[in-house]
Every structure is written in structure tokens, then in C-alpha cells.
Design an enzyme around this catalytic site. Structure first.
Site, mmCIF file in Angstrom:
data_model
loop_
_atom_site.group_PDB
_atom_site.id
_atom_site.type_symbol
_atom_site.label_atom_id
_atom_site.label_comp_id
_atom_site.label_asym_id
_atom_site.label_seq_id
_atom_site.Cartn_x
_atom_site.Cartn_y
_atom_site.Cartn_z
ATOM 1 C CE LYS A 179 13.719 38.840 42.584
ATOM 2 N NZ LYS A 179 13.222 37.457 42.647
ATOM 3 C CE LYS A 232 15.405 39.944 46.546
ATOM 4 N NZ LYS A 232 14.977 38.575 46.368
HETATM 5 ZN ZN LIG Z 1 12.616 32.996 41.354
#
Ligand SMILES: [Zn+2]
Length: 308
Positions: A179, A232
Site C-alpha cells: 500500500k 494499492k
Molecule cells: Zn487506516
């Protein structure tokens, strides 16, 4: 001759449920996306199932926030109530839940923080204790898949162990494995009402310049027991998605995030491109790059657009 085909089964619809609402509220920066009230959320999930989707990803917005994120793991927290309502109405639908603390923390960070002069620290191990409580309470309330999005070190193994120890070994984990700290999360923070009140998330989210580190993060989460690994955002990190899928051959998810959504919506509103054509091209690229699962705010439309 076509190598990559899309179907409704590729897509997961994120759903926002707010404890503060009586009825749905549109999110200004994400046209067509809403926060739903607790009384509406099960119908909305049912609608997703009826149009052919297999899964939704649930985010909660609590009425109260505090310094210990107690709403995240409360038995009658917003996600826990929504889960029970959805599972009563559509038991076949796979319900994934976001496991993080930022929506429930008064300061909006993903973990327990400690201020130290001009600096703040996110306390990794204290945070993991609360993430475990959150994941257990979601699984108990009916979540099929818990999805930790916090990026603390060691949380996948700790959550797996706690689930197994509590007879919740059938609950899967989708880890937000790579992420990246990204400008494309901007609109989501309005949707989830979770902007940090101070500092930013760069100390625990990844540097977009680091591909090898991303693969190490994915490897760690797989070692710790992640069933699905996620990259992501999606489109700016297509190379990471590709490499993660090729290297580890695990079910791999790409999260096409709010800013990626808002960008195309804005261009469509200005008449610069056709929405359906643009979205299908983007989704095809994600699947071609290795996404077994695509989380997207267009999941509902895509279920229709890919029907034939
Ligand atoms: Zn968070």
C-alpha cells in the site's frame, strides 16, 4: 483470440456505512458513490448480489471517535451491525471488511500514536493488539474475509493466529500488502471521514519509488498467512501488481482507488472521454497485469457492462 475477458466475478464493490446517517449521502468528490445508513446497507448489499457481484468490501464510519478507536472493535460497532444485517439478508454474498483504526481514531491515523515533542510516532505493537480485536469482532459478526489496511509490521501473522485460536479458521485474510502513500487516496478520505489531523501516513505507507521493498512486503504477508495480497493504488502501480502475481502466484487484488475513479469521472463530465470505454480499458489492463480481484467503485456498472 481475446486473452483477457472481464466478468462480474472479477469485481468487488466497496460500500461505506455510516452510523451518523438516516439516509444515503452522496460523496461530492466521487460522483455516484454514497455513504449508506445502517438501515439501508443490507438492501444495498442485496442489490450488489442481484446484479451479479460476488463480494463487497465494507468500510464503517462511527458516530464517535476516540484515542483508542473503540468503535473499531465494539460488539455493536457500525461494521459489526452492518455485517449482521447483510448476512441476514444475503448470506451467500462474500463480505470483506476493512480492518483499520483510522476511521475510529480522533486523530485519523491508522494506529495508536504517541506525541514526542514535534514528532509523532505510530506505535506498531500496541496498534496490532487493537487490530486483532477488530478482526476478531468482524469475523464473529459474519465477515468472510478481513482486510487489514493499516500497514503495521507483523499484523497478518498476529491476526491469523488470533482467528485460528478463536475457532475462526474459516475466515480469510486479504492483506493490503503493498500500500503506497498516494495522492490518489484524497477523495476516499472524504468518503471514510478519516483524514489525519496532524502529520501524514508516510511513516507506515510505502514510498512509490520502491518496487523491491514492495515485493518484500508482499512476501512477508504471504509468509504470515495472507490468503489474498493486494496492491494499492492500482493503475500507477501496474508493474508491482504484475511482479507480485508472477513471483508469488497467490490470489492478487488491485484496488482501483478513489482518486483513480475521480480522475476519469472528471474527464467524462468534461466530455473528454467515454466512461464505459475508459473504464473497460483500465479494468482490462488491471486483469491483464495479474489482478485476480479488482476492487472498484464501478463494480456495479461493470457487472452490467461485462454481461455478454
Ligand atoms: Zn487506516
Amino acid at each position: 483470440m481475446r486473452e483477457t475477458e472481464l466478468s462480474a466475478h472479477d469485481f468487488v464493490l466497496p460500500l461505506f456505512v455510516s452510523e451518523k446517517l438516516e439516509k444515503r449521502r452522496p460523496i461530492a468528490s466521487m460522483p455516484g458513490v454514497f455513504q449508506f445508513s445502517l438501515s439501508e446497507i443490507a438492501d444495498e448489499a442485496r442489490r450488489a448480489q442481484d446484479i451479479g457481484l460476488q463480494a463487497v468490501l465494507l468500510f464503517g464510519i462511527p458516530a464517535q471517535k476516540d484515542e483508542q478507536a473503540t468503535g473499531a472493535y465494539a460488539e455493536n460497532g457500525v461494521v459489526q451491525k452492518a455485517l449482521r444485517a447483510i448476512k441476514a439478508k444475503c448470506p451467500q454474498l462474500v463480505v470483506m471488511t476493512d480492518v483499520c483504526l483510522c476511521e475510529y481514531m480522533s486523530h485519523g491515523h491508522c494506529g495508536v500514536t504517541r506525541i514526542d515533542g514535534d514528532h509523532f510516532h505510530v506505535m506498531n505493537d500496541e496498534t496490532i493488539e487493537l487490530l486483532i480485536e477488530t478482526a476478531l469482532s468482524h469475523a464473529t459478526a459474519g465477515a468472510d474475509i478481513v482486510a487489514p489496511s493499516d500497514m503495521m509490521d507483523g499484523r497478518i501473522g498476529a491476526i491469523r493466529e488470533a482467528l485460528d485460536a478463536n475457532n475462526l479458521d474459516q475466515t480469510s485474510i486479504m492483506s493490503y500488502a503493498a500500500k503506497f502513500a498516494s495522492v490518489f487516496y484524497g477523495p476516499f478520505r472524504e468518503a471514510a471521514e478519516s483524514p489525519p489531523q496532524f502529520g501524514d501516513r508516510r511513516s507506515y505507507q510505502m514510498d512509490g519509488a520502491n518496487a523491491a521493498e514492495a515485493l518484500r512486503e508482499v512476501a512477508l504477508d504471504i509468509d504470515e498467512g495472507a490468503d489474498i495480497v493486494m496492491v494499492k493504488p492500482a493503475l500507477p502501480y501496474l508493474d508491482i501488481l504484475w511482479r507480485a502475481r508472477e513471483r508469488f502466484a497467490k490470489p492478487t487484488a488491485g484496488y482501483h482507488v478513489s482518486g483513480e475513479y475521480a480522475m476519469i469521472k472528471a474527464a467524462v463530465e468534461k466530455g473528454f472521454m467515454d466512461e464505459r470505454t475508459a473504464v473497460l480499458e483500465v479494468m482490462t489492463s488491471l486483469k491483464r497485469a495479474g489482478a485476480d480481484i479488482i476492487i472498484t467503485y464501478w463494480a456495479g456498472e461493470l457487472a452490467e457492462w461485462t454481461r455478454n
